[in-house]
Enzyme design. Sequence first.
Site, short mmCIF file in Angstrom:
data_model
loop_
_atom_site.label_atom_id
_atom_site.label_comp_id
_atom_site.label_asym_id
_atom_site.label_seq_id
_atom_site.Cartn_x
_atom_site.Cartn_y
_atom_site.Cartn_z
N ARG A 1 0.38 0.63 -6.66
CA ARG A 1 -0.88 0.20 -5.68
C ARG A 1 -0.22 0.04 -4.24
O ARG A 1 -1.15 0.69 -3.36
CB ARG A 1 -1.25 -1.33 -6.04
CG ARG A 1 -2.23 -1.59 -6.94
CD ARG A 1 -1.81 -2.82 -7.82
NE ARG A 1 -0.74 -2.45 -8.55
CZ ARG A 1 -0.45 -2.06 -9.60
NH1 ARG A 1 -1.59 -1.70 -10.26
NH2 ARG A 1 0.58 -1.88 -10.49
N THR A 2 0.82 -0.06 -4.00
CA THR A 2 1.31 -0.33 -2.57
C THR A 2 1.38 1.09 -1.87
O THR A 2 0.83 1.11 -0.76
CB THR A 2 2.62 -1.17 -2.42
OG1 THR A 2 2.78 -2.26 -3.27
CG2 THR A 2 2.87 -1.26 -0.98
N LYS B 1 22.76 10.48 -1.91
CA LYS B 1 23.92 11.24 -1.31
C LYS B 1 24.95 10.29 -0.39
O LYS B 1 25.99 10.67 0.08
CB LYS B 1 23.87 12.65 -0.40
CG LYS B 1 22.99 13.53 -1.14
CD LYS B 1 22.49 14.56 -0.20
CE LYS B 1 21.46 15.58 -0.47
NZ LYS B 1 20.74 16.26 0.29
N ARG C 1 9.73 0.49 0.62
CA ARG C 1 10.07 -0.33 -0.46
C ARG C 1 11.42 -0.15 -0.77
O ARG C 1 11.77 1.23 -0.97
CB ARG C 1 9.08 0.13 -1.51
CG ARG C 1 9.70 -0.92 -2.59
CD ARG C 1 8.38 -1.09 -3.82
NE ARG C 1 7.39 -1.78 -3.48
CZ ARG C 1 6.29 -2.26 -4.32
NH1 ARG C 1 6.33 -1.64 -5.51
NH2 ARG C 1 5.36 -2.91 -3.96
N HIS D 1 6.89 -9.61 0.47
CA HIS D 1 5.83 -8.33 0.41
C HIS D 1 4.65 -8.71 1.13
O HIS D 1 3.63 -8.90 0.65
CB HIS D 1 5.66 -8.14 -1.43
CG HIS D 1 4.80 -6.96 -1.52
ND1 HIS D 1 4.35 -6.08 -0.69
CD2 HIS D 1 4.54 -6.46 -2.86
CE1 HIS D 1 3.85 -5.08 -1.47
NE2 HIS D 1 3.76 -5.42 -2.64
N1 CP Z 1 1.35 -5.29 -6.36
C1 CP Z 1 2.18 -4.23 -6.15
O1 CP Z 1 3.15 -4.29 -5.17
O2 CP Z 1 1.90 -3.29 -6.89
P1 CP Z 1 2.83 -1.93 -7.14
O3 CP Z 1 4.23 -2.36 -7.37
O4 CP Z 1 2.14 -1.14 -8.40
O5 CP Z 1 3.04 -1.32 -5.73
#
Ligand code: CP
Length: 305
Positions: free
Chosen positions: A51-52, A80, A101, A129
Amino acid sequence: MKHLIDSIDLSVADIERLLDLADDISNHPVKYQDACKYKKLATLFFEPSTRTRLSFEAAMLELGGSVLGFSSADSSSATKGESIADTARTVACYADIIAMRHPKEGSAYVAAQSVDIPIVNAGDGGHNHPTQTLTDLLTIRREKKRLDNFTIGFCGDLKFGRTVHSLIKALSRYENINFIMISPEELQIPEYLKEDVFKKNNITLTEVERMEDVMPKLDILYMTRVQRERFFNEADYVRLKDSYILDLDKLETAKKDLAILHPLPRVNEISVKVDNDSRACYFSQAMNGKHVRMALILDLLGVQV
Ligand code: CP
Protein backbone atom coordinates in the site's frame (compact mmCIF):
# COMPACT_ATOMS: atom_id res chain seq x y z
CA MET A 1 6.68 21.52 7.00
CA LYS A 2 9.95 20.62 5.29
CA HIS A 3 9.92 16.87 6.03
CA LEU A 4 7.42 14.46 7.59
CA ILE A 5 9.22 12.14 10.01
CA ASP A 6 6.87 11.71 12.99
CA SER A 7 3.10 12.17 13.30
CA ILE A 8 3.82 14.61 16.12
CA ASP A 9 5.39 16.92 13.47
CA LEU A 10 1.83 17.51 12.24
CA SER A 11 -0.05 20.27 14.05
CA VAL A 12 -3.84 20.13 14.16
CA ALA A 13 -3.81 22.93 11.56
CA ASP A 14 -1.45 20.89 9.31
CA ILE A 15 -3.74 17.89 9.59
CA GLU A 16 -6.82 19.92 8.70
CA ARG A 17 -5.08 21.55 5.74
CA LEU A 18 -3.86 18.19 4.38
CA LEU A 19 -7.19 16.41 4.87
CA ASP A 20 -9.09 19.29 3.24
CA LEU A 21 -6.67 19.16 0.31
CA ALA A 22 -7.06 15.36 0.07
CA ASP A 23 -10.84 15.80 -0.09
CA ASP A 24 -10.52 18.44 -2.81
CA ILE A 25 -8.17 16.18 -4.81
CA SER A 26 -10.56 13.26 -4.60
CA ASN A 27 -13.51 15.48 -5.63
CA HIS A 28 -11.65 17.29 -8.46
CA PRO A 29 -8.85 14.99 -9.72
CA VAL A 30 -8.54 16.69 -13.13
CA LYS A 31 -7.62 19.98 -11.47
CA TYR A 32 -4.46 18.36 -10.07
CA GLN A 33 -3.44 16.11 -12.97
CA ASP A 34 -0.45 18.24 -14.06
CA ALA A 35 0.40 19.78 -10.70
CA CYS A 36 3.73 17.92 -10.40
CA LYS A 37 4.74 17.84 -14.07
CA TYR A 38 8.56 17.47 -14.27
CA LYS A 39 8.78 16.59 -10.54
CA LYS A 40 10.19 13.24 -9.44
CA LEU A 41 9.40 11.14 -6.38
CA ALA A 42 11.95 8.54 -5.24
CA THR A 43 10.56 5.61 -3.23
CA LEU A 44 13.37 4.01 -1.20
CA PHE A 45 11.89 0.90 0.38
CA PHE A 46 14.35 -1.15 2.42
CA GLU A 47 11.37 -3.17 3.74
CA PRO A 48 8.40 -4.78 1.92
CA SER A 49 5.28 -2.74 1.19
CA THR A 50 2.21 -2.92 -1.01
CA ARG A 51 0.00 0.00 0.00
CA THR A 52 2.47 2.65 1.07
CA ARG A 53 4.88 2.35 -1.85
CA LEU A 54 2.27 1.84 -4.55
CA SER A 55 -0.05 4.56 -3.23
CA PHE A 56 2.89 6.99 -3.11
CA GLU A 57 3.77 6.08 -6.68
CA ALA A 58 0.13 6.27 -7.85
CA ALA A 59 -0.15 9.63 -6.06
CA MET A 60 2.82 11.14 -7.90
CA LEU A 61 1.72 9.68 -11.27
CA GLU A 62 -1.81 11.13 -10.79
CA LEU A 63 -0.22 14.51 -10.10
CA GLY A 64 1.55 14.30 -13.48
CA GLY A 65 4.99 13.58 -12.01
CA SER A 66 7.38 10.64 -12.35
CA VAL A 67 8.68 8.01 -9.96
CA LEU A 68 11.92 6.11 -9.46
CA GLY A 69 13.26 3.95 -6.66
CA PHE A 70 13.69 0.46 -5.30
CA SER A 71 11.41 -1.92 -3.45
CA SER A 72 13.94 -3.90 -1.40
CA ALA A 73 17.28 -3.31 0.25
CA ASP A 74 18.69 -6.19 -1.85
CA SER A 75 18.41 -4.18 -5.03
CA SER A 76 20.21 -1.13 -3.60
CA SER A 77 23.83 -0.43 -2.66
CA ALA A 78 22.82 -0.81 1.01
CA THR A 79 23.86 -4.44 0.47
CA LYS A 80 27.41 -3.15 -0.21
CA GLY A 81 27.39 -1.26 3.07
CA GLU A 82 26.28 2.21 1.92
CA SER A 83 24.89 4.35 4.75
CA ILE A 84 21.38 5.82 4.86
CA ALA A 85 22.88 9.33 4.74
CA ASP A 86 24.93 8.59 1.62
CA THR A 87 21.98 6.87 -0.07
CA ALA A 88 19.74 9.88 0.64
CA ARG A 89 22.38 12.40 -0.56
CA THR A 90 22.80 10.44 -3.78
CA VAL A 91 19.10 10.06 -4.50
CA ALA A 92 18.58 13.77 -3.80
CA CYS A 93 20.66 14.36 -6.96
CA TYR A 94 17.98 12.57 -9.00
CA ALA A 95 14.63 13.35 -7.31
CA ASP A 96 12.64 16.25 -5.81
CA ILE A 97 11.16 14.33 -2.86
CA ILE A 98 11.90 11.01 -1.16
CA ALA A 99 9.56 8.54 0.58
CA MET A 100 11.61 6.08 2.59
CA ARG A 101 10.78 2.91 4.55
CA HIS A 102 13.48 1.25 6.63
CA PRO A 103 13.48 -1.36 9.42
CA LYS A 104 15.59 0.85 11.72
CA GLU A 105 13.92 3.40 14.01
CA GLY A 106 15.22 6.90 13.28
CA SER A 107 16.35 6.13 9.72
CA ALA A 108 14.10 8.75 8.09
CA TYR A 109 15.38 11.35 10.57
CA VAL A 110 18.97 10.52 9.59
CA ALA A 111 18.08 10.88 5.91
CA ALA A 112 16.38 14.23 6.58
CA GLN A 113 19.57 15.56 8.24
CA SER A 114 21.53 14.74 5.09
CA VAL A 115 19.55 16.38 2.28
CA ASP A 116 17.75 19.58 1.28
CA ILE A 117 14.79 17.92 -0.43
CA PRO A 118 11.71 16.74 1.55
CA ILE A 119 11.95 13.32 3.20
CA VAL A 120 8.77 11.43 4.11
CA ASN A 121 8.99 8.63 6.63
CA ALA A 122 7.08 5.72 5.08
CA GLY A 123 7.67 3.61 8.20
CA ASP A 124 10.79 3.29 10.39
CA GLY A 125 10.89 0.03 12.34
CA GLY A 126 8.39 -0.09 15.19
CA HIS A 127 8.54 3.70 15.62
CA ASN A 128 6.34 5.77 13.32
CA HIS A 129 4.30 5.74 10.12
CA PRO A 130 2.95 9.28 9.74
CA THR A 131 1.43 8.92 6.27
CA GLN A 132 -0.59 5.95 7.55
CA THR A 133 -1.73 8.28 10.33
CA LEU A 134 -2.94 10.84 7.78
CA THR A 135 -4.71 7.99 5.97
CA ASP A 136 -6.36 6.87 9.22
CA LEU A 137 -7.39 10.41 10.15
CA LEU A 138 -8.93 11.00 6.72
CA THR A 139 -10.83 7.72 7.06
CA ILE A 140 -12.09 8.61 10.55
CA ARG A 141 -13.10 12.10 9.39
CA ARG A 142 -14.90 10.70 6.34
CA GLU A 143 -16.73 8.08 8.43
CA LYS A 144 -17.50 10.11 11.57
CA LYS A 145 -17.43 13.69 10.22
CA ARG A 146 -15.21 14.67 13.15
CA LEU A 147 -11.83 14.00 14.78
CA ASP A 148 -12.93 14.42 18.39
CA ASN A 149 -15.48 13.06 20.86
CA PHE A 150 -15.32 9.33 20.21
CA THR A 151 -14.18 6.05 21.73
CA ILE A 152 -11.48 4.20 19.80
CA GLY A 153 -10.28 0.68 20.53
CA PHE A 154 -6.83 -0.35 19.30
CA CYS A 155 -6.57 -4.14 19.08
CA GLY A 156 -3.72 -6.60 18.56
CA ASP A 157 0.01 -5.90 18.45
CA LEU A 158 0.19 -2.54 20.20
CA LYS A 159 3.83 -3.01 21.20
CA PHE A 160 5.41 -3.15 17.76
CA GLY A 161 2.62 -1.53 15.73
CA ARG A 162 4.05 1.73 14.40
CA THR A 163 0.70 2.69 12.85
CA VAL A 164 -0.84 2.51 16.33
CA HIS A 165 1.94 4.57 17.93
CA SER A 166 1.66 7.25 15.24
CA LEU A 167 -2.12 7.48 15.40
CA ILE A 168 -2.21 7.65 19.20
CA LYS A 169 0.22 10.59 19.14
CA ALA A 170 -1.83 12.44 16.53
CA LEU A 171 -5.20 11.81 18.23
CA SER A 172 -3.86 12.90 21.62
CA ARG A 173 -4.24 16.52 20.47
CA TYR A 174 -8.02 16.21 19.94
CA GLU A 175 -10.75 16.71 22.55
CA ASN A 176 -12.56 14.01 24.45
CA ILE A 177 -11.14 10.87 22.86
CA ASN A 178 -11.53 7.74 24.94
CA PHE A 179 -8.61 5.37 24.22
CA ILE A 180 -9.12 1.65 24.88
CA MET A 181 -6.16 -0.68 24.26
CA ILE A 182 -7.04 -4.33 23.63
CA SER A 183 -4.00 -6.61 23.71
CA PRO A 184 -2.32 -9.46 25.53
CA GLU A 185 -0.04 -8.19 28.31
CA GLU A 186 3.08 -8.90 26.21
CA LEU A 187 1.84 -6.71 23.35
CA GLN A 188 0.73 -3.63 25.29
CA ILE A 189 1.74 -0.17 24.04
CA PRO A 190 5.32 0.81 24.99
CA GLU A 191 6.03 2.55 28.31
CA TYR A 192 7.29 5.71 26.57
CA LEU A 193 3.81 6.26 25.05
CA LYS A 194 2.13 5.70 28.41
CA GLU A 195 4.41 8.32 29.96
CA ASP A 196 4.86 10.86 27.15
CA VAL A 197 1.39 10.82 25.65
CA PHE A 198 -1.09 9.61 28.28
CA LYS A 199 0.35 10.63 31.67
CA LYS A 200 1.92 13.89 30.49
CA ASN A 201 -1.33 15.07 28.87
CA ASN A 202 -3.64 13.66 31.55
CA ILE A 203 -5.39 11.39 29.06
CA THR A 204 -7.12 8.32 30.47
CA LEU A 205 -5.83 5.03 29.12
CA THR A 206 -7.89 1.85 29.48
CA GLU A 207 -6.16 -1.49 28.88
CA VAL A 208 -8.12 -4.73 28.50
CA GLU A 209 -7.39 -8.23 27.19
CA ARG A 210 -10.81 -9.22 25.81
CA MET A 211 -12.31 -7.47 22.79
CA GLU A 212 -15.81 -8.68 23.73
CA ASP A 213 -15.72 -6.72 27.02
CA VAL A 214 -15.50 -3.33 25.30
CA MET A 215 -17.08 -3.91 21.88
CA PRO A 216 -20.42 -2.15 22.67
CA LYS A 217 -18.59 1.04 23.71
CA LEU A 218 -16.54 1.51 20.54
CA ASP A 219 -17.12 4.08 17.79
CA ILE A 220 -13.94 3.00 16.01
CA LEU A 221 -12.13 -0.33 16.16
CA TYR A 222 -8.54 -0.20 14.87
CA MET A 223 -7.40 -3.77 14.22
CA THR A 224 -3.74 -4.67 13.69
CA ARG A 225 -1.69 -7.65 12.59
CA VAL A 226 0.68 -9.39 14.98
CA GLN A 227 3.93 -8.62 13.16
CA ARG A 228 6.09 -11.69 12.78
CA GLU A 229 9.02 -9.61 11.45
CA ARG A 230 9.36 -7.65 14.73
CA PHE A 231 9.52 -10.65 17.09
CA PHE A 232 12.89 -11.86 18.40
CA ASN A 233 11.49 -15.31 19.10
CA GLU A 234 9.29 -17.39 16.73
CA ALA A 235 7.70 -19.29 19.64
CA ASP A 236 6.35 -16.01 21.08
CA TYR A 237 4.95 -15.05 17.69
CA VAL A 238 3.21 -18.42 17.28
CA ARG A 239 1.73 -18.17 20.78
CA LEU A 240 0.35 -14.66 20.24
CA LYS A 241 -0.50 -14.50 16.54
CA ASP A 242 -4.13 -15.61 16.87
CA SER A 243 -4.93 -13.61 19.99
CA TYR A 244 -7.72 -11.71 18.23
CA ILE A 245 -9.86 -12.71 15.30
CA LEU A 246 -12.71 -10.33 14.51
CA ASP A 247 -15.71 -12.15 13.06
CA LEU A 248 -19.41 -11.46 12.61
CA ASP A 249 -20.26 -13.09 15.96
CA LYS A 250 -18.00 -10.66 17.83
CA LEU A 251 -19.66 -7.76 16.00
CA GLU A 252 -23.12 -8.76 17.32
CA THR A 253 -22.79 -6.36 20.27
CA ALA A 254 -21.05 -3.58 18.33
CA LYS A 255 -22.64 -0.24 17.44
CA LYS A 256 -24.41 -0.14 14.08
CA ASP A 257 -22.17 2.75 13.01
CA LEU A 258 -18.89 1.30 14.28
CA ALA A 259 -16.02 2.02 11.85
CA ILE A 260 -13.58 -0.89 11.53
CA LEU A 261 -10.15 0.24 10.41
CA HIS A 262 -7.01 -1.78 9.70
CA PRO A 263 -3.82 -0.40 8.13
CA LEU A 264 -3.44 -3.76 6.31
CA PRO A 265 -1.94 -6.16 5.40
CA ARG A 266 -4.28 -8.50 7.23
CA VAL A 267 -3.34 -12.09 7.98
CA ASN A 268 -6.34 -13.65 9.75
CA GLU A 269 -7.22 -11.09 12.44
CA ILE A 270 -10.35 -10.04 10.53
CA SER A 271 -12.49 -12.77 9.01
CA VAL A 272 -13.12 -12.17 5.29
CA LYS A 273 -16.83 -12.50 6.14
CA VAL A 274 -16.56 -9.06 7.79
CA ASP A 275 -15.43 -7.47 4.51
CA ASN A 276 -19.00 -7.06 3.23
CA ASP A 277 -20.29 -5.59 6.51
CA SER A 278 -21.10 -1.88 6.13
CA ARG A 279 -18.84 -1.18 9.11
CA ALA A 280 -15.68 -2.47 7.37
CA CYS A 281 -13.68 0.55 6.21
CA TYR A 282 -10.23 -0.92 5.59
CA PHE A 283 -10.30 -0.99 1.79
CA SER A 284 -11.66 2.55 1.53
CA GLN A 285 -8.89 3.40 4.02
CA ALA A 286 -6.35 2.05 1.48
CA MET A 287 -7.87 4.33 -1.19
CA ASN A 288 -7.76 7.29 1.19
CA GLY A 289 -4.03 6.65 1.50
CA LYS A 290 -3.50 7.72 -2.09
CA HIS A 291 -5.43 10.97 -1.62
CA VAL A 292 -3.55 12.03 1.52
CA ARG A 293 -0.20 11.20 -0.09
CA MET A 294 -1.15 13.35 -3.10
CA ALA A 295 -1.94 16.18 -0.69
CA LEU A 296 1.31 15.66 1.21
CA ILE A 297 3.45 15.66 -1.96
CA LEU A 298 1.86 18.96 -3.07
CA ASP A 299 2.32 20.47 0.38
CA LEU A 300 5.95 19.45 0.83
CA LEU A 301 6.89 20.55 -2.69
CA GLY A 302 5.09 23.87 -2.16
CA VAL A 303 2.96 23.36 -5.27
CA GLN A 304 -0.12 25.62 -5.39
CA VAL A 305 -3.05 24.62 -7.60
N1 CP B 1 -0.33 -0.03 5.81
C1 CP B 1 0.88 -0.31 5.29
O1 CP B 1 1.90 0.30 5.68
O2 CP B 1 0.87 -1.28 4.33
P1 CP B 1 2.12 -1.74 3.49
O3 CP B 1 3.09 -2.40 4.45
O4 CP B 1 1.59 -2.68 2.45
O5 CP B 1 2.76 -0.52 2.90
